[in-house]
Scaffold this motif. Structure first.
Motif, PDB file in Angstrom:
ATOM      1  N   GLU A 106       0.831  -1.192   0.000  1.00  0.00           N
ATOM      2  CA  GLU A 106       0.000   0.000   0.000  1.00  0.00           C
ATOM      3  C   GLU A 106       0.873   1.254   0.000  1.00  0.00           C
ATOM      4  OE1 GLU A 106      -3.589   2.344   0.320  1.00  0.00           O
ATOM      5  OE2 GLU A 106      -3.235   0.232  -0.220  1.00  0.00           O
ATOM      6  N   ILE A 107       0.573   2.185  -0.924  1.00  0.00           N
ATOM      7  CA  ILE A 107       1.306   3.444  -0.973  1.00  0.00           C
ATOM      8  C   ILE A 107       0.922   4.299   0.236  1.00  0.00           C
ATOM      9  CG2 ILE A 107       1.626   5.608  -2.249  1.00  0.00           C
ATOM     10  CD1 ILE A 107       1.281   4.046  -4.828  1.00  0.00           C
ATOM     11  N   THR A 108       1.920   4.657   1.033  1.00  0.00           N
ATOM     12  CA  THR A 108       1.678   5.452   2.240  1.00  0.00           C
ATOM     13  C   THR A 108       2.185   6.877   2.121  1.00  0.00           C
ATOM     14  OG1 THR A 108       3.783   4.747   3.236  1.00  0.00           O
ATOM     15  CG2 THR A 108       1.836   3.377   3.673  1.00  0.00           C
ATOM     16  N   ARG A 109       3.027   7.132   1.119  1.00  0.00           N
ATOM     17  CA  ARG A 109       3.568   8.481   0.947  1.00  0.00           C
ATOM     18  C   ARG A 109       4.034   8.646  -0.491  1.00  0.00           C
ATOM     19  NH1 ARG A 109       8.823  11.089   4.165  1.00  0.00           N
ATOM     20  NH2 ARG A 109       8.731  13.170   3.197  1.00  0.00           N
ATOM     21  N   THR A 110       3.811   9.820  -1.048  1.00  0.00           N
ATOM     22  CA  THR A 110       4.275  10.134  -2.400  1.00  0.00           C
ATOM     23  C   THR A 110       5.060  11.439  -2.366  1.00  0.00           C
ATOM     24  OG1 THR A 110       2.465   8.977  -3.516  1.00  0.00           O
ATOM     25  CG2 THR A 110       3.574  10.729  -4.750  1.00  0.00           C
ATOM     26  N   ILE A 111       6.243  11.417  -2.969  1.00  0.00           N
ATOM     27  CA  ILE A 111       7.100  12.602  -3.049  1.00  0.00           C
ATOM     28  C   ILE A 111       7.251  12.950  -4.530  1.00  0.00           C
ATOM     29  CG2 ILE A 111       9.355  13.592  -2.521  1.00  0.00           C
ATOM     30  CD1 ILE A 111       9.657  11.345  -0.401  1.00  0.00           C
TER      31      ILE A 111
END
Length: 722
Positions: free
Chosen positions: A541-546
């Motif tokens: 699961e993607i928890t953070r996007t930069i």
């Protein structure tokens, strides 16, 4: 129907085969680009080796080349170093070739149109490079075969359909037939020609049989496939009499992928799929095997064994295709049609065993099976080059050769090849990476692997990501590299808010040290895929996007983030190629501080080449160094830059974006070209992934482009301790 005695004999053969120890395997020993048979001035022209044979002395290979209208010859006196032996132009389009001792028989299409088909069969001397004699056939020929005693030649006169006429529906006249010729005084006896009428036999289009492939058994009987009619015919070669004929039937398929959708999902099923066989080969005087490619309304994706009485003895179903899937050779773009498309066949005896070679045209691989008299025993898969059309065995020399017809010269890709394999007690070198089944019992589909990352704790465990070829199935694969071949044991889907994450092109992966991963996604503004870095937990699961900063994005190219590594609190990201604000032949290594959110960068000096481009593919942190894969985009003999470099971590002093960036110094660790040649194929362009596990062992993986305009081969290179 088979008698009880025959059934018991088959069972005894199966038991004997299964109880024996079989150490012999086939391994590729050479690849010959058939463009070498062209004059230097024509080297860039398209070539296509389709049907291949070998002279009786086993010293020369002969292949038909339709685009060039002739036959090509390969000197294999030294099997590991095949040499060009010339090209013979013919007055037409050769469709098939078969050996007659040290001579060859070829069928040649000279048709003016689909409704005015014509052609001839010729006897050719490879030594003299000339046609000895020829006979007009009165129709468009396809397959040709020579009887075991060399007294007869059979030619399937297909008179193929026009696929653009009435949506390719049959019947389309004139009808084809089977032609049988005698060999007399070392020449084809044109006056002996017999025409075997095949109309009225099949139910689908009885007036248009469309004969496809022919083969003789030792008794002089001919088996003929009527592919579009899904029918099989047995003919007595001496008299030309039809002995028997019957439908090839249909098969129910389970555990297959039927959608061309950018995802590999083997949970679908199809009912009553017509086999529509292409190639056919006798296993003995009673049984023959067919490759169920389909070319009209069917295509059962496997192979079947029939008794000449018409009884089905074996059906592979989806089993062959599952082997293709496990080796990463499954062509998703053919899911909506015929899957891996088994088209060609070879049958030959090596030692005490008879082997069946099944050629997947779209998967670019050959399946090797041992004939047991009952269910064939799967032995191995062989990497065959792009679009294998046919193969020829030379048991006297322990050799097998394949003709691979796809030539990508116009796209700047790999050339068409003839490949040679040797039978020995050496272990199978390929595949080097395979997948296990998932929890539902279906094979884990994979391909287009890009970045690699080692497990933080367990030696020999590595993680890989696939790129945007599988746009609807971004995944992290867990790989056990302690075995040969290495094994994909699990696949983790990348999700966002509980759904499959979209707009990703995953090129790099790094462990976060806490069970999760940092992923580098290469952007493409034309496809609305952003340049970004994503963090995922252990469940994917993607928890953070930069996102990359606007200061950088205003100079963007689609050649963005390729590799990623975590050093303390800093993420290092390798940009594949120079962007608009970079000097020539320099790419950025970006640095992102996870605590402060600040961006910085250094410049990496790229090697220079006269053709194509050079860029970065991967970053890996190990101890006090960053390791970088640098490569060109060239294939085969043109490839020159496939290298592993090292940069001292202490020497990396990133400067803020917009300032003059320092240029780092790099140290060559390994030239990877010798490693890429280790399987005796052509050098691939995409060396994409690199990782060093906690024990210090290094691994490299190549990207097979999802088997799209690619041979499908994935190299999993174990470099040991650097």
């Amino acid at each position: 129907m088979l008698s009880l005695t025959s059934r018991l004999s088959l069972l005894a053969l199966a038991v004997a085969a299964s109880s024996g120890a079989h150490a012999e395997q086939f391994n590729r020993v050479a690849s010959f680009p058939v463009s070498q048979n062209l004059p230097a001035a024509n080297w860039t022209q398209e070539t296509s080796p389709e049907i291949i044979t070998a002279t009786a002395d086993g010293q020369t290979l002969v292949y038909s080349d339709s685009p060039h209208g002739g036959l090509g010859f390969v000197d294999i006196r030294e099997a590991e170093q095949p040499k060009p032996a010339g090209f013979l132009a013919l007055e037409g389009e050769p469709t098939s070739v078969s050996a007659l001792g040290n001579l060859v028989v070829t069928a040649v299409n000279t048709s003016e149109s689909y409704v005015k088909p014509s052609g001839f069969v010729a006897l050719v001397s490879p030594d003299q490079m000339k046609v000895i004699n020829q006979c007009e056939l009165g129709g468009q020929p396809d397959s040709v075969a020579v009887s075991a005693d060399k007294s007869l030649v059979a030619i399937a006169i297909e008179n193929e359909r026009d696929e653009d006429l009435n949506d390719g529906q049959i019947p389309q006249l004139p009808a084809g037939d089977l032609v049988i010729l005698s060999v007399k005084d070392g020449q084809l006896d044109c006056n002996s020609m017999k025409r075997v009428d095949m109309t009225g036999l099949a139910d689908i289009a009885p007036s248009d049989p469309e004969p496809e492939f022919v083969d003789f058994n030792a008794q002089g009987e001919i088996v003929v496939t009527l592919q579009e009619n899904n029918h099989l015919v047995i003919v007595d070669g001496a008299s030309g009499k039809v002995i028997n004929h019957f439908s090839a039937g249909s098969v129910d398929l389970e555990g297959i992928d039927t959608e061309k959708d950018g995802a590999l999902t083997f949970t679908d099923s199809l009912k009553s799929v017509l086999r529509e066989p292409d190639a056919v080969k006798w296993l003995d005087n009673e049984r023959f095997v067919i490759a169920n490619e389909g070319d009209y309304q069917g295509g059962a994706r496997g192979f079947s064994i029939f008794h000449k009485s018409g009884e089905l003895l074996f059906e592979s179903g989806a089993a062959f295709e599952h082997e293709v899937v496990r080796a990463g050779h499954y062509p998703d773009k053919r899911s909506g049609k015929k899957g891996s498309e088994p088209e060609g066949l070879e049958v030959a005896r090596f030692g005490d065993d008879t082997y069946i070679f099944v050629l997947s045209e779209r998967g670019s691989v050959m399946g090797v099976y041992r004939d047991t008299g009952a269910e064939p025993e799967f032995v191995q898969l062989l990497p065959s080059g792009m679009a294998p059309e046919s193969a020829i065995a030379i048991p006297s020399r322990g050799l097998l050769a394949s003709a691979n017809e796809k030539d990508l010269v116009e796209e700047g890709g790999a050339r068409a090849h003839v490949m040679l394999f040797k039978w020995s007690d050496a272990p199978a070198a390929y595949p080097q990476l395979i997948s296990e089944n998932d929890t539902a019992g279906n094979p884990i589909g994979w391909g287009a692997l890009s970045g690699l990352a080692a497990d933080d704790k367990e030696p020999g465990i590595v993680y890989a990501v696939n790129d945007s070829f599988y746009k609807k199935q971004p995944r992290i694969f867990r790989i056990d590299a302690t075995e040969h071949p290495a094994r994909i044991t699990a696949a983790i889907d990348i999700t966002r808010e509980g759904k499959t994450a979209g707009k990703l092109d995953l090129e790099g992966i790094a462990s976060d040290g806490k069970g999760g991963f940092w992923l580098a996604s290469e952007g493409n503004v034309d496809k609305e895929v952003p340049h970004a870095i994503h963090h995922v937990n252990a469940a994917g699961e993607i928890t953070r996007t930069i996102e990359l900063p606007s200061q950088l994005l205003k100079h963007q190219s689609r050649f963005g983030a390729e590799g990623i590594a975590l050093a303390g609190d800093t993420l290092w990201i390798a940009m594949q190629r120079p962007w608009g604000d970079d000097p020539d032949h320099h790419a950025k290594l970006l640095a992102y501080d996870l605590k402060t959110g600040q961006w910085g960068a250094v410049h990496y000096p790229l090697e220079q080449v006269s053709e194509g481009w050079v860029g970065l593919s991967e970053l890996e942190l190990h101890k006090d160094s960053l390791y970088v894969i640098e490569r060109d985009n060239q294939i085969g003999e043109k490839a020159s830059i496939k290298r592993l470099y090292r940069i001292e971590l202490s020497a990396l002093k990133p400067r803020p974006l917009g300032e003059a960036l320092p240029v780092v110094s790099k140290t060559l660790v390994r030239d990877l070209i010798p490693d890429l040649k280790s399987l005796n194929g052509y050098i691939t362009d995409k060396v994409e992934g690199f990782a060093i596990d906690v024990s210090g062992k290094a691994y490299v993986v190549t990207d097979n482009d999802g088997v799209d305009d690619s041979s499908g081969e994935t190299l999993w290179l174990k470099l040991g301790t650097l």
